[in-house]
Design an enzyme around this catalytic site. Structure first.
Site, PDB file in Angstrom:
ATOM      1  N   CYS A 186      45.138  34.776  39.569  1.00 25.00           N
ATOM      2  CA  CYS A 186      45.459  35.168  40.939  1.00 25.00           C
ATOM      3  C   CYS A 186      44.757  36.483  41.258  1.00 25.00           C
ATOM      4  CB  CYS A 186      46.972  35.324  40.979  1.00 25.00           C
ATOM      5  SG  CYS A 186      47.595  36.402  42.235  1.00 25.00           S
ATOM      6  N   THR A 188      45.481  38.100  44.299  1.00 23.92           N
ATOM      7  CA  THR A 188      46.197  38.624  45.470  1.00 23.92           C
ATOM      8  C   THR A 188      46.260  40.152  45.462  1.00 23.92           C
ATOM      9  OG1 THR A 188      47.483  36.618  45.693  1.00 23.92           O
ATOM     10  CG2 THR A 188      48.450  38.604  46.640  1.00 23.92           C
ATOM     11  N   ALA A 293      40.674  34.234  52.836  1.00 22.87           N
ATOM     12  CA  ALA A 293      39.856  34.575  51.669  1.00 22.87           C
ATOM     13  C   ALA A 293      40.517  33.927  50.461  1.00 22.87           C
ATOM     14  CB  ALA A 293      39.842  36.090  51.489  1.00 22.87           C
ATOM     15  N   SER A 294      39.723  33.580  49.476  1.00 20.19           N
ATOM     16  CA  SER A 294      40.294  33.006  48.265  1.00 20.19           C
ATOM     17  C   SER A 294      41.116  34.079  47.538  1.00 20.19           C
ATOM     18  CB  SER A 294      39.152  32.529  47.372  1.00 20.19           C
ATOM     19  OG  SER A 294      39.613  32.421  46.054  1.00 20.19           O
ATOM     20  N   GLY A 296      42.375  33.356  44.421  1.00 17.94           N
ATOM     21  CA  GLY A 296      42.469  32.835  43.062  1.00 17.94           C
ATOM     22  C   GLY A 296      41.097  32.891  42.424  1.00 17.94           C
TER      23      GLY A 296
HETATM   24  P1  5GP Z   1      49.903  32.609  35.004  1.00 19.10           P
HETATM   25  O1  5GP Z   1      50.828  31.882  34.123  1.00 19.10           O
HETATM   26  O2  5GP Z   1      48.500  32.082  34.921  1.00 19.10           O
HETATM   27  O3  5GP Z   1      49.939  34.090  34.834  1.00 19.10           O
HETATM   28  O4  5GP Z   1      50.408  32.366  36.499  1.00 19.10           O
HETATM   29  C1  5GP Z   1      50.630  31.084  37.019  1.00 19.10           C
HETATM   30  C2  5GP Z   1      51.136  31.217  38.437  1.00 19.10           C
HETATM   31  O5  5GP Z   1      50.150  31.858  39.269  1.00 19.10           O
HETATM   32  C3  5GP Z   1      51.386  29.906  39.144  1.00 19.10           C
HETATM   33  O6  5GP Z   1      52.593  29.291  38.764  1.00 19.10           O
HETATM   34  C4  5GP Z   1      51.357  30.318  40.620  1.00 19.10           C
HETATM   35  O7  5GP Z   1      52.592  30.840  41.050  1.00 19.10           O
HETATM   36  C5  5GP Z   1      50.338  31.443  40.630  1.00 19.10           C
HETATM   37  N1  5GP Z   1      49.039  30.987  41.136  1.00 19.10           N
HETATM   38  C6  5GP Z   1      48.356  29.868  40.808  1.00 19.10           C
HETATM   39  N2  5GP Z   1      47.167  29.813  41.449  1.00 19.10           N
HETATM   40  C7  5GP Z   1      47.100  30.914  42.213  1.00 19.10           C
HETATM   41  C8  5GP Z   1      46.123  31.410  43.131  1.00 19.10           C
HETATM   42  O8  5GP Z   1      45.043  30.856  43.329  1.00 19.10           O
HETATM   43  N3  5GP Z   1      46.436  32.575  43.768  1.00 19.10           N
HETATM   44  C9  5GP Z   1      47.612  33.223  43.556  1.00 19.10           C
HETATM   45  N4  5GP Z   1      47.853  34.326  44.262  1.00 19.10           N
HETATM   46  N5  5GP Z   1      48.546  32.797  42.672  1.00 19.10           N
HETATM   47  C10 5GP Z   1      48.290  31.653  42.017  1.00 19.10           C
END
Ligand code: 5GP
Length: 354
Positions: A186, A188, A293-294, A296
């Site tokens: 992510c 963000t 904007a993306s 991710g």
């Molecule tokens: P990780 O386990 O990789 O730290 O986080 C997984 C979580 O990241 C997912 O369950 C979802 O809530 C969040 N997430 C998945 N894809 C994206 C994305 O493209 N952008 C953002 N902001 N969050 C994402």
């Protein structure tokens, strides 16, 4: 403008203090939890860990594997009705699978078709998922979903603060998904500056959720989502008070994960990408829309083999934490936990995954 002065914590900002323990063997630690959900009134027993509803982790193959450990897979929302019918003809573990949707009209339309096709009995959980649960439109959709599916256990989010946690529960969710900007794929925080350190979000949201109850069933619950990089982070999340843990990173890079396998001079890798990355947007919507904007990114993870081996390691780590803090069960983690504030005690750079 206002500044909040109290320090907010991430998993990397704390360690867990060891405590006197009467445990004689890690084998005796019980990682199974049982809940009765406040709105659906369903009872559930299992290990409260879930694979994210991402293309790369919310796969049918993952659901088959995790269900054998009584763990949940949130299927990604891009499977067609025919795909779902084919999968559910074989798979009959409704306690360990979630159907996911967003708040668009098309998402609700597809859910109605899924329910009309009789598939609603095949999953007990529904994940209503948006990056930003602070939108009034999202709160309205929680109510709409509860009216449409009174007997399903609804997981809704994401948010990071107490007042919206309470609101989402009061409007009909059983479990609030907690985490903004914490995901490993992510961007963000980089793109918008918005976010909340994950451990503090868990502590504050779980405190709010556990204060809301239905006397006939149970209390409001939370699911920490994203930001767990190491098995220790799962232990810290449970110590912080989360009821469930969702992870994408934990479940990516395996045979059962989605994403292409890439082989080059450096070895074998598997793709992991955020659901709002360019790759996901291109696959599902033909590209990133001009007005957004993306948020991710794409990561190449070392290929990790079979997910069952990782689960053994995760369970072993949680059992070991339990032994150090004197917890007989996962349920006791938050009661037994004392966190020590430390600075950056692990090199958590994700570069090694890139
Ligand atoms: P990780 O386990 O990789 O730290 O986080 C997984 C979580 O990241 C997912 O369950 C979802 O809530 C969040 N997430 C998945 N894809 C994206 C994305 O493209 N952008 C953002 N902001 N969050 C994402």
């Amino acid at each position: 403008m206002r500044i909040e002065n109290d320090v907010k914590l991430d998993f990397s900002d704390v360690l867990i203090r060891p405590k006197r323990s009467t445990l004689t063997s890690r084998k005796n630690v019980n990682l199974i939890r049982s809940f009765t959900f406040m709105h659906s009134a369903r009872s559930w027993t299992g290990v409260p860990v879930a694979a994210s509803n991402m293309d790369t982790t919310g796969t049918f193959e993952m659901a088959r594997a995790l269900s054998t450990h009584q763990m949940i897979t949130a299927l990604h929302k891009h499977y067609s009705i025919e795909d779902l019918e084919g999968f559910f003809a074989e798979f009959d573990e409704p306690d360990y699978v979630a159907y996911s949707l967003g708040i668009r009209d098309e998402d609700f339309g597809k859910l109605s078709v899924v329910l009309d096709a009789g598939l609603g009995e095949k999953f007990n959980f529904i994940v209503l998922d948006v990056p930003n649960a602070y939108l009034e439109r999202f709160i309205v959709k929680v109510e709409e979903l509860r009216a449409l599916c009174p007997d399903h256990t609804i997981i809704a989010g994401n948010c990071v603060t107490n007042e919206i946690t309470e609101e989402i529960l009061l409007r009909g969710a059983d479990i609030v998904k907690v985490g903004i900007g914490s995901g490993s794929a992510c961007t963000t925080r980089r793109m918008t500056g918005v976010g909340y350190p994950q451990l503090s979000a868990i502590i504050e949201c779980s405190d709010a959720a556990h204060g809301i109850s239905n006397p006939a069933t149970g209390v409001g619950l939370v699911m920490s989502d994203g930001g767990a990089v190491y098995p220790a982070d799962a232990a810290k999340a449970f110590c912080g008070g989360t009821d469930f843990l969702m992870s994408g990173l934990f479940f990516s890079g395996f045979n059962q994960s989605g994403g292409d396998l890439v082989e080059n001079g450096d070895g074998k890798f598997k793709e992991y990408y955020g659901m709002s990355s360019h790759t996901a947007m291109k696959n599902h919507y033909g590209g990133v829309a001009k007005h957004r904007a993306s948020e991710g990114r794409e990561v190449l993870l070392p290929y990790k083999g079979d997910v069952h081996d990782f689960i053994d390691e995760l369970f072993g780590s949680l059992r070991s934490t339990a032994t150090y803090i004197g917890a007989l069960k996962l349920k006791e983690f938050s009661k037994r936990a004392t966190f020590l504030l430390v600075n950056n005690q692990l090199n958590r750079s994700l570069e090694k995954y890139e």
